[in-house]
Design a protein around this motif. Structure first.
Motif, PDB file in Angstrom:
ATOM      1  N   LEU A 204       0.832  -1.199   0.000  1.00 32.40           N
ATOM      2  CA  LEU A 204       0.000   0.000   0.000  1.00 32.40           C
ATOM      3  C   LEU A 204       0.873   1.259   0.000  1.00 32.40           C
ATOM      4  O   LEU A 204       0.564   2.219  -0.702  1.00 32.40           O
ATOM      5  CB  LEU A 204      -0.938  -0.025   1.210  1.00 32.40           C
ATOM      6  N   TRP A 205       1.964   1.220   0.768  1.00 29.39           N
ATOM      7  CA  TRP A 205       2.863   2.370   0.849  1.00 29.39           C
ATOM      8  C   TRP A 205       3.503   2.641  -0.525  1.00 29.39           C
ATOM      9  O   TRP A 205       3.540   3.788  -0.982  1.00 29.39           O
ATOM     10  CB  TRP A 205       3.933   2.107   1.908  1.00 29.39           C
ATOM     11  N   ALA A 206       3.984   1.616  -1.200  1.00 36.55           N
ATOM     12  CA  ALA A 206       4.611   1.769  -2.518  1.00 36.55           C
ATOM     13  C   ALA A 206       3.602   2.274  -3.547  1.00 36.55           C
ATOM     14  O   ALA A 206       3.929   3.127  -4.388  1.00 36.55           O
ATOM     15  CB  ALA A 206       5.209   0.444  -2.967  1.00 36.55           C
ATOM     16  N   PHE A 207       2.376   1.784  -3.498  1.00 40.14           N
ATOM     17  CA  PHE A 207       1.332   2.241  -4.411  1.00 40.14           C
ATOM     18  C   PHE A 207       1.035   3.724  -4.201  1.00 40.14           C
ATOM     19  O   PHE A 207       0.877   4.478  -5.164  1.00 40.14           O
ATOM     20  CB  PHE A 207       0.057   1.406  -4.230  1.00 40.14           C
ATOM     21  N   SER A 208       0.971   4.165  -2.962  1.00 42.34           N
ATOM     22  CA  SER A 208       0.704   5.568  -2.644  1.00 42.34           C
ATOM     23  C   SER A 208       1.816   6.472  -3.174  1.00 42.34           C
ATOM     24  O   SER A 208       1.548   7.523  -3.765  1.00 42.34           O
ATOM     25  CB  SER A 208       0.563   5.764  -1.134  1.00 42.34           C
ATOM     26  N   VAL A 209       3.055   6.067  -2.971  1.00 40.86           N
ATOM     27  CA  VAL A 209       4.187   6.861  -3.446  1.00 40.86           C
ATOM     28  C   VAL A 209       4.177   6.935  -4.972  1.00 40.86           C
ATOM     29  O   VAL A 209       4.388   7.996  -5.573  1.00 40.86           O
ATOM     30  CB  VAL A 209       5.525   6.282  -2.922  1.00 40.86           C
ATOM     31  N   ALA A 210       3.909   5.807  -5.634  1.00 38.03           N
ATOM     32  CA  ALA A 210       3.857   5.778  -7.097  1.00 38.03           C
ATOM     33  C   ALA A 210       2.735   6.681  -7.620  1.00 38.03           C
ATOM     34  O   ALA A 210       2.926   7.419  -8.592  1.00 38.03           O
ATOM     35  CB  ALA A 210       3.665   4.353  -7.588  1.00 38.03           C
ATOM     36  N   ALA A 211       1.580   6.652  -6.984  1.00 38.19           N
ATOM     37  CA  ALA A 211       0.452   7.485  -7.396  1.00 38.19           C
ATOM     38  C   ALA A 211       0.783   8.971  -7.233  1.00 38.19           C
ATOM     39  O   ALA A 211       0.468   9.789  -8.107  1.00 38.19           O
ATOM     40  CB  ALA A 211      -0.789   7.128  -6.587  1.00 38.19           C
ATOM     41  N   ILE A 212       1.435   9.331  -6.145  1.00 35.50           N
ATOM     42  CA  ILE A 212       1.825  10.725  -5.915  1.00 35.50           C
ATOM     43  C   ILE A 212       2.846  11.172  -6.961  1.00 35.50           C
ATOM     44  O   ILE A 212       2.751  12.286  -7.498  1.00 35.50           O
ATOM     45  CB  ILE A 212       2.361  10.912  -4.481  1.00 35.50           C
ATOM     46  N   LEU A 213       3.807  10.320  -7.276  1.00 35.29           N
ATOM     47  CA  LEU A 213       4.809  10.669  -8.289  1.00 35.29           C
ATOM     48  C   LEU A 213       4.172  10.851  -9.671  1.00 35.29           C
ATOM     49  O   LEU A 213       4.511  11.794 -10.389  1.00 35.29           O
ATOM     50  CB  LEU A 213       5.912   9.614  -8.343  1.00 35.29           C
ATOM     51  N   ILE A 214       3.272   9.968 -10.041  1.00 30.98           N
ATOM     52  CA  ILE A 214       2.604  10.088 -11.339  1.00 30.98           C
ATOM     53  C   ILE A 214       1.746  11.345 -11.387  1.00 30.98           C
ATOM     54  O   ILE A 214       1.763  12.089 -12.380  1.00 30.98           O
ATOM     55  CB  ILE A 214       1.763   8.824 -11.638  1.00 30.98           C
ATOM     56  N   LEU A 215       1.008  11.625 -10.338  1.00 27.97           N
ATOM     57  CA  LEU A 215       0.186  12.826 -10.271  1.00 27.97           C
ATOM     58  C   LEU A 215       1.050  14.086 -10.360  1.00 27.97           C
ATOM     59  O   LEU A 215       0.716  15.033 -11.082  1.00 27.97           O
ATOM     60  CB  LEU A 215      -0.645  12.836  -8.983  1.00 27.97           C
ATOM     61  N   THR A 216       2.178  14.100  -9.658  1.00 26.24           N
ATOM     62  CA  THR A 216       3.099  15.245  -9.718  1.00 26.24           C
ATOM     63  C   THR A 216       3.659  15.409 -11.122  1.00 26.24           C
ATOM     64  O   THR A 216       3.742  16.535 -11.635  1.00 26.24           O
ATOM     65  CB  THR A 216       4.251  15.049  -8.706  1.00 26.24           C
ATOM     66  N   PHE A 217       4.029  14.327 -11.766  1.00 21.59           N
ATOM     67  CA  PHE A 217       4.573  14.354 -13.127  1.00 21.59           C
ATOM     68  C   PHE A 217       3.550  14.940 -14.110  1.00 21.59           C
ATOM     69  O   PHE A 217       3.855  15.857 -14.875  1.00 21.59           O
ATOM     70  CB  PHE A 217       4.973  12.936 -13.538  1.00 21.59           C
ATOM     71  N   VAL A 218       2.320  14.436 -14.072  1.00 29.99           N
ATOM     72  CA  VAL A 218       1.269  14.908 -14.979  1.00 29.99           C
ATOM     73  C   VAL A 218       0.931  16.373 -14.699  1.00 29.99           C
ATOM     74  O   VAL A 218       0.785  17.181 -15.619  1.00 29.99           O
ATOM     75  CB  VAL A 218       0.017  14.011 -14.866  1.00 29.99           C
ATOM     76  N   THR A 219       0.818  16.746 -13.438  1.00 30.16           N
ATOM     77  CA  THR A 219       0.523  18.131 -13.077  1.00 30.16           C
ATOM     78  C   THR A 219       1.635  19.070 -13.527  1.00 30.16           C
ATOM     79  O   THR A 219       1.369  20.165 -14.029  1.00 30.16           O
ATOM     80  CB  THR A 219       0.300  18.255 -11.557  1.00 30.16           C
ATOM     81  N   SER A 220       2.880  18.660 -13.375  1.00 34.05           N
ATOM     82  CA  SER A 220       4.011  19.495 -13.797  1.00 34.05           C
ATOM     83  C   SER A 220       3.988  19.723 -15.299  1.00 34.05           C
ATOM     84  O   SER A 220       4.284  20.822 -15.769  1.00 34.05           O
ATOM     85  CB  SER A 220       5.333  18.849 -13.388  1.00 34.05           C
ATOM     86  N   ILE A 221       3.636  18.712 -16.075  1.00 25.64           N
ATOM     87  CA  ILE A 221       3.544  18.869 -17.530  1.00 25.64           C
ATOM     88  C   ILE A 221       2.428  19.845 -17.881  1.00 25.64           C
ATOM     89  O   ILE A 221       2.584  20.702 -18.745  1.00 25.64           O
ATOM     90  CB  ILE A 221       3.317  17.508 -18.218  1.00 25.64           C
ATOM     91  N   ARG A 222       1.315  19.755 -17.183  1.00 29.80           N
ATOM     92  CA  ARG A 222       0.156  20.612 -17.472  1.00 29.80           C
ATOM     93  C   ARG A 222       0.417  22.059 -17.075  1.00 29.80           C
ATOM     94  O   ARG A 222      -0.004  22.981 -17.753  1.00 29.80           O
ATOM     95  CB  ARG A 222      -1.060  20.064 -16.713  1.00 29.80           C
ATOM     96  N   VAL A 223       1.138  22.281 -15.970  1.00 31.53           N
ATOM     97  CA  VAL A 223       1.322  23.623 -15.420  1.00 31.53           C
ATOM     98  C   VAL A 223       2.576  24.313 -15.954  1.00 31.53           C
ATOM     99  O   VAL A 223       2.563  25.519 -16.191  1.00 31.53           O
ATOM    100  CB  VAL A 223       1.363  23.557 -13.870  1.00 31.53           C
ATOM    101  N   SER A 224       3.646  23.598 -16.168  1.00 28.88           N
ATOM    102  CA  SER A 224       4.927  24.206 -16.539  1.00 28.88           C
ATOM    103  C   SER A 224       5.303  23.923 -17.995  1.00 28.88           C
ATOM    104  O   SER A 224       5.696  22.798 -18.322  1.00 28.88           O
ATOM    105  CB  SER A 224       6.027  23.678 -15.626  1.00 28.88           C
ATOM    106  N   PRO A 225       5.224  24.944 -18.869  1.00 28.62           N
ATOM    107  CA  PRO A 225       5.636  24.741 -20.263  1.00 28.62           C
ATOM    108  C   PRO A 225       7.120  24.359 -20.379  1.00 28.62           C
ATOM    109  O   PRO A 225       7.487  23.589 -21.258  1.00 28.62           O
ATOM    110  CB  PRO A 225       5.385  26.093 -20.922  1.00 28.62           C
ATOM    111  N   ALA A 226       7.953  24.870 -19.487  1.00 27.22           N
ATOM    112  CA  ALA A 226       9.384  24.535 -19.526  1.00 27.22           C
ATOM    113  C   ALA A 226       9.596  23.053 -19.224  1.00 27.22           C
ATOM    114  O   ALA A 226      10.369  22.371 -19.907  1.00 27.22           O
ATOM    115  CB  ALA A 226      10.157  25.393 -18.531  1.00 27.22           C
ATOM    116  N   PHE A 227       8.912  22.540 -18.207  1.00 25.10           N
ATOM    117  CA  PHE A 227       9.027  21.122 -17.870  1.00 25.10           C
ATOM    118  C   PHE A 227       8.465  20.256 -18.998  1.00 25.10           C
ATOM    119  O   PHE A 227       9.059  19.246 -19.374  1.00 25.10           O
ATOM    120  CB  PHE A 227       8.306  20.834 -16.551  1.00 25.10           C
TER     121      PHE A 227
END
Length: 177
Positions: A1-24
């Motif tokens: 459960l802990w590994a799944f939570s960390v993976a979900a947070i990383l994926i969400l951060t990655f997708v959000t960064s692409i959507r918000v930051s044109p440089a990223f």
């Protein structure tokens, strides 16, 4: 459960960064195979609606200075701002090219605005297609269809200034939300 939570947070951060930051997003799209993924995340339905409703106007005016060709391909404009689509071409790489100054004029009057653009230093070839977004400080009553864009480009400690005048043919349409 802990590994799944960390993976979900990383994926969400990655997708959000692409959507918000044109440089990223630009950096991620340089990774082979990731360009399509970035495009899916950043897809802008507003631009599709703009083209479908004839807000985009083709301009096609070119200016050549110091072996650099700057072309205003088209424009989308209303009383709140403008999107200017352009192409830069040189016989050499434009990898280290940078913008120094950008201004937008209507009938000789500087339209006070903030602006953003695609950085040309992400390109390793000799051609760059991009756009400059202007957001006017207040709602503008544009006096006529006579415009000029000023773009200063620096490369190898040499500055080249383009002042490209153009006239839109279509009557400006009011903005829609």
């Amino acid at each position: 459960l802990w590994a799944f939570s960390v993976a979900a947070i990383l994926i969400l951060t990655f997708v959000t960064s692409i959507r918000v930051s044109p440089a990223f997003a630009s950096a991620v799209s340089t990774i082979p195979g990731m360009e399509r993924f970035v495009h899916l995340i950043q897809f802008d339905k507003g631009m599709k609606a703009i083209v479908e409703n004839d807000y985009y106007e083709s301009i096609g005016i070119t200016q050549v200075k110091d072996n650099i060709t700057f072309t205003v391909d088209g424009i989308i404009i209303d009383e709140t701002g403008a999107e200017i689509f352009y192409t830069i071409e040189t016989p050499h790489s434009i990898k280290n090219m940078d913008y120094q100054e950008i201004k937008f004029f209507n009938n000789g009057r500087d339209l006070k605005s903030s602006y953003s653009y695609d950085p040309p230093d992400r390109v390793t070839a000799n051609r760059k297609e991009g756009h400059i977004s202007f957001v006017f400080g207040k709602t503008e009553r544009l006096s006529n269809n006579e415009f000029k864009i000023l773009v200063e480009i620096e490369q190898a400690n040499k500055t080249t200034t383009f002042k490209v005048p153009f006239t839109t043919k279509n009557k400006m349409k009011p903005g829609k939300i």
